[in-house]
Design a protein around this motif. Structure first.
Motif, PDB file in Angstrom:
ATOM      1  N   GLY A  13      26.956 -12.644  34.924  1.00 14.94           N
ATOM      2  CA  GLY A  13      26.172 -13.892  34.439  1.00 14.94           C
ATOM      3  C   GLY A  13      26.852 -14.914  33.319  1.00 14.94           C
ATOM      4  N   LEU A  14      27.559 -14.036  32.476  1.00 14.40           N
ATOM      5  CA  LEU A  14      28.290 -14.795  31.415  1.00 14.40           C
ATOM      6  C   LEU A  14      29.551 -15.368  31.904  1.00 14.40           C
ATOM      7  N   ASN A  15      30.190 -14.477  32.904  1.00 18.34           N
ATOM      8  CA  ASN A  15      31.437 -14.924  33.429  1.00 18.34           C
ATOM      9  C   ASN A  15      31.160 -16.167  34.365  1.00 18.34           C
ATOM     10  N   GLY A  16      30.029 -16.264  34.942  1.00 22.79           N
ATOM     11  CA  GLY A  16      29.672 -17.403  35.736  1.00 22.79           C
ATOM     12  C   GLY A  16      29.091 -18.429  35.091  1.00 22.79           C
ATOM     13  N   GLY A  17      28.516 -18.329  33.912  1.00 23.69           N
ATOM     14  CA  GLY A  17      27.900 -19.404  32.892  1.00 23.69           C
ATOM     15  C   GLY A  17      26.581 -19.932  33.382  1.00 23.69           C
ATOM     16  N   ASN A  18      26.009 -19.162  34.514  1.00 21.49           N
ATOM     17  CA  ASN A  18      24.713 -19.693  35.025  1.00 21.49           C
ATOM     18  C   ASN A  18      23.657 -18.761  33.840  1.00 21.49           C
ATOM     19  N   ARG A  19      22.967 -19.825  33.338  1.00 20.42           N
ATOM     20  CA  ARG A  19      21.917 -19.683  32.334  1.00 20.42           C
ATOM     21  C   ARG A  19      20.956 -18.563  32.675  1.00 20.42           C
ATOM     22  N   GLU A  20      20.433 -18.559  33.996  1.00 17.62           N
ATOM     23  CA  GLU A  20      19.347 -17.814  34.785  1.00 17.62           C
ATOM     24  C   GLU A  20      19.775 -16.475  34.946  1.00 17.62           C
ATOM     25  N   ASP A  21      21.231 -16.306  35.285  1.00 19.79           N
ATOM     26  CA  ASP A  21      21.715 -14.939  35.525  1.00 19.79           C
ATOM     27  C   ASP A  21      21.936 -14.367  33.984  1.00 19.79           C
ATOM     28  N   ILE A  22      22.017 -15.157  33.013  1.00 21.86           N
ATOM     29  CA  ILE A  22      22.278 -14.547  31.670  1.00 21.86           C
ATOM     30  C   ILE A  22      20.898 -13.919  31.197  1.00 21.86           C
ATOM     31  N   GLU A  23      19.806 -14.695  31.556  1.00 16.73           N
ATOM     32  CA  GLU A  23      18.637 -14.453  31.129  1.00 16.73           C
ATOM     33  C   GLU A  23      18.194 -13.076  31.752  1.00 16.73           C
ATOM     34  N   GLN A  24      18.576 -13.066  33.169  1.00 10.16           N
ATOM     35  CA  GLN A  24      18.137 -11.886  33.980  1.00 10.16           C
ATOM     36  C   GLN A  24      18.853 -10.796  33.251  1.00 10.16           C
TER      37      GLN A  24
END
Length: 295
Positions: free
Chosen positions: A198-209
């Motif tokens: 998620g951090l690599n993709g920069g997607n906030r929802e993925d980081i939160e998950q």
């Protein structure tokens, strides 16, 4: 009944022989410090002594088992503590990355640190102690095997088992020194991989998950550590009980086997005095000869 000189001499020699045997017996007790040096000394207490010795040896082995189990559990606790600190760091990083002031490049840098934490936890999950994998159950090979793409871990598979590894702590009492490797690490690996991606993709929802997954895995880790702490506490109580039992049994063994030195010395003095008196009497009796009467 006619008492001949031959009968008199034989009786005196028998008495001297018995005195010598008593003297040798007490001397042996003083030399060894033991009241029982051979079964014939006290057949009843010999049986009692053997029973006590057997119990003492059993307790000594139990105490060795307890020491080994304690070492395994304490080392496991140290590992889980180290892993917990690393996971807590990953959670802190994910909270930082959720700050809107961080751009994609900064989040990728954080992803690199999270990946380092993942690699370190993988290394710890395959740790050995005394040539046995701590988190493998009864499996004898490396329990966690990773799958990589371009050098990055994409999946970690558990190939061990979660069978208990009991140690005998006493009669009918065992302590499991095994750790549930899959329950501890599977959620951690999944959460850290999701967080890193998620951090690599920069997607906030993925980081939160990813953060939520890592947090849940961290809470599960705390539960496992609490269970480990309970086992260590139980082990300490068992160790204290075994130490007390060994002390009392060794004291009982001493009461059964060891000689009372003061009593033995007094007995030796009495036997020596009696033996000397017997020798003096014997010398007086056998002194007269035919030549003495012809004088």
């Amino acid at each position: 009944m006619r008492i001949t000189s031959r009968m008199l001499m034989k009786n005196m020699l028998n008495n001297l022989s018995r005195n010598n045997q008593r003297l040798a017996h007490v001397s042996a007790q003083l030399a060894t410090g033991k009241r029982i040096n051979k079964p014939s000394d006290d057949p009843g207490d010999v049986v009692r002594s053997l029973r006590v010795r057997t119990e003492v040896n059993e307790i000594k082995q139990y105490r060795k088992n307890i020491d080994t189990a304690r070492s395994i559990l304490e080392y496991s606790d140290e590992l889980l503590d180290k892993i917990g600190q690393a996971v807590h760091r990953a959670m802190e990083l994910s909270v930082q990355a959720l700050n809107d002031t961080y751009d994609g490049t900064q989040r990728q840098m954080i992803a690199g640190e999270v990946n380092g934490i993942l690699e370190d936890i993988l290394l710890n999950s395959n740790t050995t102690f005394a040539n046995r994998y701590i988190f493998a159950g009864t499996y004898t090979e490396k329990p966690f095997v990773e799958v990589r793409e371009n050098g990055w871990i994409t999946e970690v598979n558990f190939v061990g088992n979660q069978h208990p590894k009991p140690f005998e702590m006493g009669i009918g009492q065992t302590m499991d020194t095994g750790m549930k490797g899959e329950d501890i690490f599977a959620p951690l690996f999944t959460g850290l991989i999701n967080l890193r991606n998620g951090l690599n993709g920069g997607n906030r929802e993925d980081i939160e998950q990813g953060y939520s997954d890592v947090k849940a895995a961290f809470e599960n880790l705390l539960v496992e550590r609490a269970d480990l702490g309970a086992r260590l506490n139980q082990l300490e109580l068992t160790a204290e009980r075994m130490a007390a039992a060994e002390f009392n049994l060794v004291r009982l063994q001493s009461d059964v086997e060891d000689v009372d030195m003061y009593e033995a010395v007094m007995k030796l003095k009495d036997i020596e005095a009696l033996h000397q008196a017997s020798l003096n009497v014997t010398a007086r009796i056998i002194q007269p000869t035919l030549v003495d009467y012809l004088r």
